[in-house]
Design an enzyme around this catalytic site. Sequence first.
Site, mmCIF file in Angstrom:
data_model
loop_
_atom_site.group_PDB
_atom_site.id
_atom_site.type_symbol
_atom_site.label_atom_id
_atom_site.label_comp_id
_atom_site.label_asym_id
_atom_site.label_seq_id
_atom_site.Cartn_x
_atom_site.Cartn_y
_atom_site.Cartn_z
ATOM 1 N N HIS A 87 55.369 26.307 43.956
ATOM 2 C CA HIS A 87 55.992 24.673 43.043
ATOM 3 C C HIS A 87 55.377 24.182 42.405
ATOM 4 O O HIS A 87 56.380 23.498 41.896
ATOM 5 C CB HIS A 87 56.064 23.769 44.513
ATOM 6 C CG HIS A 87 54.573 23.318 44.846
ATOM 7 N ND1 HIS A 87 53.444 24.596 45.373
ATOM 8 C CD2 HIS A 87 53.817 21.905 43.768
ATOM 9 C CE1 HIS A 87 52.506 22.687 45.984
ATOM 10 N NE2 HIS A 87 52.685 22.078 44.442
ATOM 11 N N ASP A 223 53.691 29.925 49.759
ATOM 12 C CA ASP A 223 53.652 28.763 48.516
ATOM 13 C C ASP A 223 52.920 29.088 46.809
ATOM 14 O O ASP A 223 51.619 29.126 47.107
ATOM 15 C CB ASP A 223 53.630 27.364 48.808
ATOM 16 C CG ASP A 223 53.727 26.612 47.804
ATOM 17 O OD1 ASP A 223 54.073 26.815 46.841
ATOM 18 O OD2 ASP A 223 53.423 24.932 47.561
ATOM 19 N N SER A 650 46.582 22.308 42.520
ATOM 20 C CA SER A 650 47.868 23.152 43.590
ATOM 21 C C SER A 650 47.976 24.950 43.284
ATOM 22 O O SER A 650 47.536 24.640 41.306
ATOM 23 C CB SER A 650 49.190 23.136 43.147
ATOM 24 O OG SER A 650 49.556 21.569 44.272
HETATM 25 N N1 ARG Z 1 52.609 18.492 48.433
HETATM 26 C C1 ARG Z 1 52.359 19.086 47.370
HETATM 27 C C2 ARG Z 1 51.274 18.936 46.434
HETATM 28 O O1 ARG Z 1 51.774 17.610 45.781
HETATM 29 C C3 ARG Z 1 53.646 19.959 46.763
HETATM 30 C C4 ARG Z 1 55.006 21.120 48.260
HETATM 31 C C5 ARG Z 1 55.765 21.493 47.149
HETATM 32 N N2 ARG Z 1 56.274 21.711 48.663
HETATM 33 C C6 ARG Z 1 57.906 20.811 48.648
HETATM 34 N N3 ARG Z 1 58.139 20.798 49.562
HETATM 35 N N4 ARG Z 1 58.256 19.803 48.054
HETATM 36 O O2 ARG Z 1 50.837 19.855 45.810
#
Ligand code: ARG
Length: 761
Positions: A87, A223, A650
């Site tokens: 992401h 991811d 992230s």
């Molecule tokens: N919740 C994750 C974050 O804020 C992002 C994950 C991205 N995945 C998604 N399905 N939008 O880092």
Amino acid sequence: MKRTIYIAVMLFSMLPASLLANEGMWLVSLLNRMNEAEMKGLGLNLTKEEIYSINTASLKDAIVRLNYGQCTGEVVSDKGLIFTNHHCGYDAIQTLSTVENNLLLDGFCAKSFAQELPIENFKISFLVRIEDVTKDMLSVVSDGMSETDRDKALAAKSKELSAANTNNGMYEVEVKSFFYGNEYYMMVYQTFSDIRLVGNPPESVGKFGGDTDNWMWPRHTGDFSMLRIYADKNNQPAAYSKENVPYTPKHFLPVNIDGVEEGDFTMIMGFPGRTSRYLTSYGIEQAVETRNPALIECLGTKLESWKSVMDKDARVRLMYAAKYASTANGWKYYIGQTRGLKRLDVKSDKAKIEVDFTKWLNGNGTTKSKYGETLKSIQDYYNEWDPYVKASTYSSMCGIGGAEFMAFAAEMGEAIKQIMAETDEAKRKEGLASLQADIDAHFKEYDAETDKVVFVNLTTLYRERITADRPTWHAMLDEKYKGSAMAYANKLFETSVFVNKDRLMKFLEKPSAKVVDKDLAYIAASSASAHAMNFRSLNPQQKFNKGMRQFVAGLREMSPNKAFAPDANSTMRVTYGIVDDYKAADAVRYDFYTTAAGIMEKRDNSNPEFVVPDKLAELITKKDFGRYANAKGELPTCFIHNLDITGGNSGSPVIDGDGNIVGIAFDGNWEAMSGDIAFEPELQRTISVDIRYVLFVVEKLMGGKNIVDELKYVKKKPKVEVAPAPAVAPVVAPVVEPAPVKAPAKKGAVTKTPVAEPKKK
Ligand code: ARG
């Protein structure tokens, strides 16, 4: 293996519970003795200097900041290979994709350096050093100063320090405030801009579970994505060039593919963006009651609008993929945060801290005169701002931060008018030419039909929610268009130069300020912008700043033996703890790791979020896991640990006790979504993808043997028995700051738009 677990369990059961509660994003250069003792007790075999040193290569040299804080990455080879999240590379991968050659959907894997794809506008920075500049900064302010004078003096000093430390333009320097202006640290970075895409899994792996699984455990998402830094022949940053070569890092992380067990030490180094751990009970009330519901409704409406077109049109689906994903991420974040704040009654916990604070300051004349007004001034701030919160949130989120043409038309229209006021013909020409880059960037990912749906739906929503004090253009909407957003939109999208690139280019051949003033997009946009700016001037932000600065200073004075961790602010931090399961709800206990079997359980090829490609299904069914299987023959996919991360982290490496990478952090869990405001030791977990799943996908699904061969592998050292660390005071408490609405990260043009979206993790 078994024995190790046993020892670890024994060890942990002897430690006070507080030691297992790993709140704190510690500034990497400031790991204190308490941290060190605690980390060693939990299983760290490295010294502070091996984590952060400015003289010799240390772990910090393998940790990189992506795009000025959007995400984190790590160097994993001696040729500048970077791992981060899927992401985090999403936008770049989307930009490199077309409907016919859709790398986002199908995945990509370079089999040689030559096949790697240059990414435009992507920056990767290394932290060179951190310096405490608190004394310098605070030398220019005094207690009696007004907040305005204070801000000015600090800004000037910060500019001076930055300028003095760029080393002739080689470095980028940021002076950052910590503890609400009580401390300042200077961050020196070196930034690279020739960045190439090495590979990414198909979306069905990289975003498996989609928005349904997002912010949730148990998780089965791969991811990750892979980039490479290129440098000139002297290993220095350079703009893209064919002549550039893979960067040689000072340090890179070896890989431990033996994995982690429950109770194992892990730490994460990265660039968490923002937390508000010192937020007061009043701030929580405002977020829960007023701000979040408005944010959620506006973001939700925008998402539905986008989706209605994306579902029908593959071109728009690709073009809006990254925008949609990051908005959906923010929308679900606010839903989870609100729910968590209520369910865990965080407000009461904060109120208790305020009661203790008041008791403490009342016990002593000096503290009373210093902090007697502190909480009141914070409370005043919220009371004064409260009547505007709802109106201001809808105004920005449905207005200038709503439809995409709004911010673009406001800025572009303004710029054109300014240029036209210029009398010198040559200067006008130059000015107009300078707009081209912003125009190209905007229209590259702009679909007018889609934006029209957004505009109509958000304008309609706004008019339902806010009946008084609307932006001036609504009067025209009422008079000339009978209050119909659709009627206004029809006319606007037929005529405006700001929603159609050809029209705009044609107009710029013979531009005129008068035409701008009559343009329906510009009329709505400039009025919406003024309306949102007016709320800004009504926000008594300085009261808040001063109050919080004193409150945090007071809390630290009140508990001099506690180690306080500063709120996240996009600087390099370390968080550490152990791999740990949790009780999610009554009678529900979640395991600490997931396996590929769960991918098959979730598989639903009729649902785009849960597609499992046949090739992956076959590998899993045949258990063709190679060296990536665990001792039980399973393929571990993700795991959880009690570390403290937030957006910006992230892509951060999960590092074992010996400095090797064992996973990549990518999310947090639903039950503790209020975690940016109050850390919940029993509930809060970091979700990371197991490096074994990453490498399995690279090798077996993506055919990236070249990449797995580039990495360095180490065997896990057998665990040594260590005496439990001395009991240390639990890391404290929490607390600070509301999220004042921030400018949206827009490509190209500048926006003064209040829009609140959490940074991507
Ligand atoms: N919740 C994750 C974050 O804020 C992002 C994950 C991205 N995945 C998604 N399905 N939008 O880092």
